[in-house]
Motif scaffolding. Structure first.
Motif, mmCIF file in Angstrom:
data_model
loop_
_atom_site.group_PDB
_atom_site.id
_atom_site.type_symbol
_atom_site.label_atom_id
_atom_site.label_comp_id
_atom_site.label_asym_id
_atom_site.label_seq_id
_atom_site.Cartn_x
_atom_site.Cartn_y
_atom_site.Cartn_z
ATOM 1 N N SER B 95 0.829 -1.204 0.000
ATOM 2 C CA SER B 95 0.000 0.000 0.000
ATOM 3 C C SER B 95 0.866 1.257 0.000
ATOM 4 O O SER B 95 0.594 2.223 -0.732
ATOM 5 C CB SER B 95 -0.906 0.020 1.241
ATOM 6 O OG SER B 95 -1.690 -1.137 1.260
ATOM 7 N N LEU B 96 1.937 1.246 0.810
ATOM 8 C CA LEU B 96 2.823 2.404 0.888
ATOM 9 C C LEU B 96 3.520 2.655 -0.451
ATOM 10 O O LEU B 96 3.630 3.801 -0.902
ATOM 11 C CB LEU B 96 3.874 2.192 1.993
ATOM 12 C CG LEU B 96 3.368 2.404 3.419
ATOM 13 C CD1 LEU B 96 4.436 2.010 4.432
ATOM 14 C CD2 LEU B 96 2.957 3.873 3.625
ATOM 15 N N VAL B 97 3.981 1.591 -1.087
ATOM 16 C CA VAL B 97 4.635 1.742 -2.394
ATOM 17 C C VAL B 97 3.657 2.342 -3.399
ATOM 18 O O VAL B 97 4.001 3.238 -4.187
ATOM 19 C CB VAL B 97 5.176 0.368 -2.881
ATOM 20 C CG1 VAL B 97 5.618 0.458 -4.337
ATOM 21 C CG2 VAL B 97 6.331 -0.074 -1.994
ATOM 22 N N GLY B 98 2.416 1.905 -3.361
ATOM 23 C CA GLY B 98 1.397 2.429 -4.277
ATOM 24 C C GLY B 98 1.187 3.917 -4.076
ATOM 25 O O GLY B 98 1.111 4.694 -5.050
ATOM 26 N N VAL B 99 1.103 4.318 -2.809
ATOM 27 C CA VAL B 99 0.907 5.740 -2.513
ATOM 28 C C VAL B 99 2.123 6.543 -2.989
ATOM 29 O O VAL B 99 1.998 7.616 -3.595
ATOM 30 C CB VAL B 99 0.682 5.942 -0.994
ATOM 31 C CG1 VAL B 99 0.734 7.422 -0.630
ATOM 32 C CG2 VAL B 99 -0.664 5.346 -0.580
ATOM 33 N N TRP B 100 3.316 6.001 -2.763
ATOM 34 C CA TRP B 100 4.554 6.685 -3.152
ATOM 35 C C TRP B 100 4.618 6.868 -4.673
ATOM 36 O O TRP B 100 4.896 7.951 -5.171
ATOM 37 C CB TRP B 100 5.765 5.886 -2.651
ATOM 38 C CG TRP B 100 7.060 6.522 -2.992
ATOM 39 C CD1 TRP B 100 7.919 6.155 -3.980
ATOM 40 C CD2 TRP B 100 7.633 7.669 -2.381
ATOM 41 N NE1 TRP B 100 8.993 6.979 -4.030
ATOM 42 C CE2 TRP B 100 8.844 7.929 -3.045
ATOM 43 C CE3 TRP B 100 7.235 8.514 -1.323
ATOM 44 C CZ2 TRP B 100 9.679 8.995 -2.689
ATOM 45 C CZ3 TRP B 100 8.075 9.553 -0.982
ATOM 46 C CH2 TRP B 100 9.277 9.786 -1.654
ATOM 47 N N ILE B 101 4.318 5.831 -5.408
ATOM 48 C CA ILE B 101 4.351 5.913 -6.875
ATOM 49 C C ILE B 101 3.320 6.914 -7.375
ATOM 50 O O ILE B 101 3.545 7.692 -8.302
ATOM 51 C CB ILE B 101 4.112 4.521 -7.494
ATOM 52 C CG1 ILE B 101 5.326 3.629 -7.214
ATOM 53 C CG2 ILE B 101 3.845 4.616 -8.996
ATOM 54 C CD1 ILE B 101 5.146 2.194 -7.653
#
Lengths: 195, 141
Positions: B95-101
């Motif tokens: 989820s964090l990677v998705g938000v970052w991207i």
């Protein structure tokens, strides 16, 4: 011979043990509670054994499912069970509104003067059941709990969710109606005029 | 009112009927034994197992006996359904990677993210801040 192997333990204590996975407690509760619940259901349902068995099984199933969250001291197992049982019976009674009339029921007695005492007891019990079936549901419930199950008025008030005075009123009206219904059958059931 | 009457045992009124009814229900029967066997089987089937707790609050009332899971027991159930703590950690990382991207896309990814396939949106050109809703949600708590 003890009625069950854990006669010294209260229902609530056994239920807590059951909730912890104690199979012996399950057995003890079953032996202890089933006859009581069945007798109450049978009386409420006018002697229909099959329906009374269904209700008994359902009421106890609800107890097993309630066991894990039972709060000690909040409700008595017996009171809770009588209430669940009565509610299940009343639901069934309302579904079969058109029950048999008193006249259509088989005559319970053999009216020979020489009928045995056991037969007379049976006849009276049957006559009482038939009269109870004619009472309004709440009166019937109150009379059964008070005079056949032997509960106190405060206990009945808790079960029926009414005040103690309302219990007294219901039982008094119920008994008056029973007297009236049974009045015509006294001779055949072995009663004699006192004066 | 009717006259008081007695039976052979001297009982009056309804007492004799109640006594008779009580006497009639004392006798055990094969049917009752069979019923108790079924009920005991129910009890054993429904008996709580270690590590699996339910959270009903009985009190009084016919409907009180059946309540859904809730509280800590409910969390434990949900966690177990996802696959335990390791699965939950993986889910959080993804989820964090998705938000970052989404917030700061890498250069090579920018054309793929644009609906028109060329360049990225600039706030001045579109007049819309794509993150405004996200910001508001954060502000509103």
């Amino acid at each position: 011979m003890p009625y069950d192997a854990m006669t010294d333990r209260a229902d609530e204590e056994l239920l807590a043990a059951y909730a912890r996975g104690d199979a012996a407690a399950a057995r003890a509760l079953t032996l202890r509670l089933t006859p009581r619940v069945f007798a109450h259901a049978l009386r409420m349902l006018g002697g229909d054994r099959a329906e009374a068995e269904d209700v008994t099984q359902e009421a106890l199933l609800r107890l097993w499912r309630a066991a894990p969250g039972w709060r000690p001291g909040e409700a008595q197992v017996r009171t809770w069970l009588y209430r669940v049982t009565a509610n299940l019976c009343i639901d069934r009674l309302r579904r079969r509104r058109s029950g048999p009339a008193l006249d259509e029921l088989p005559e319970p007695v053999d009216d020979r003067p020489s009928a045995s005492e056991a037969m007379q007891t049976r006849a009276r019990a049957d006559a009482l059941q038939q009269a109870l079936d004619r009472l309004p549901e709440r009166q019937r419930q109150a009379v059964i709990l008070r005079h056949l199950e032997g509960l106190s008025n405060p206990e009945i008030a808790q079960i029926m969710d009414i005040g103690p005075r309302a219990v007294e009123s219901l039982t008094a009206r119920g008994k008056r109606m029973l007297e009236t219904l049974l009045a015509g059958r006294r001779e055949e059931l072995g009663y004699q005029d006192d004066g | 009112m009717m006259a008081e009457r007695k039976d052979d045992s001297g009982q009056t009124g309804l007492d004799a009927y109640f006594s008779a009814a009580a006497a009639e229900t004392e006798a055990p029967s094969a049917a009752l034994t069979a019923l108790m066997a079924r009920i005991e089987a129910d009890a054993l089937r429904e008996m709580p197992r270690a590590g699996l707790r339910t959270d009903p609050v009985p009190g009084l009332g016919a409907g009180a006996a059946q309540r859904p899971l809730g509280g800590r027991a409910g969390w434990r159930e949900a966690l177990a359904a996802l696959g335990g703590w390791p699965a939950l950690a993986g889910l959080a990382a993804a989820s964090l990677v998705g938000v970052w991207i989404g917030a700061a896309p890498p250069d090579g990814l920018a054309p793929l993210l644009s609906p028109l396939g060329a360049g990225t949106f600039v706030l001045d050109e579109t007049g819309v801040d794509p993150l405004s809703g996200f910001d508001l949600a954060l502000l509103e708590g």
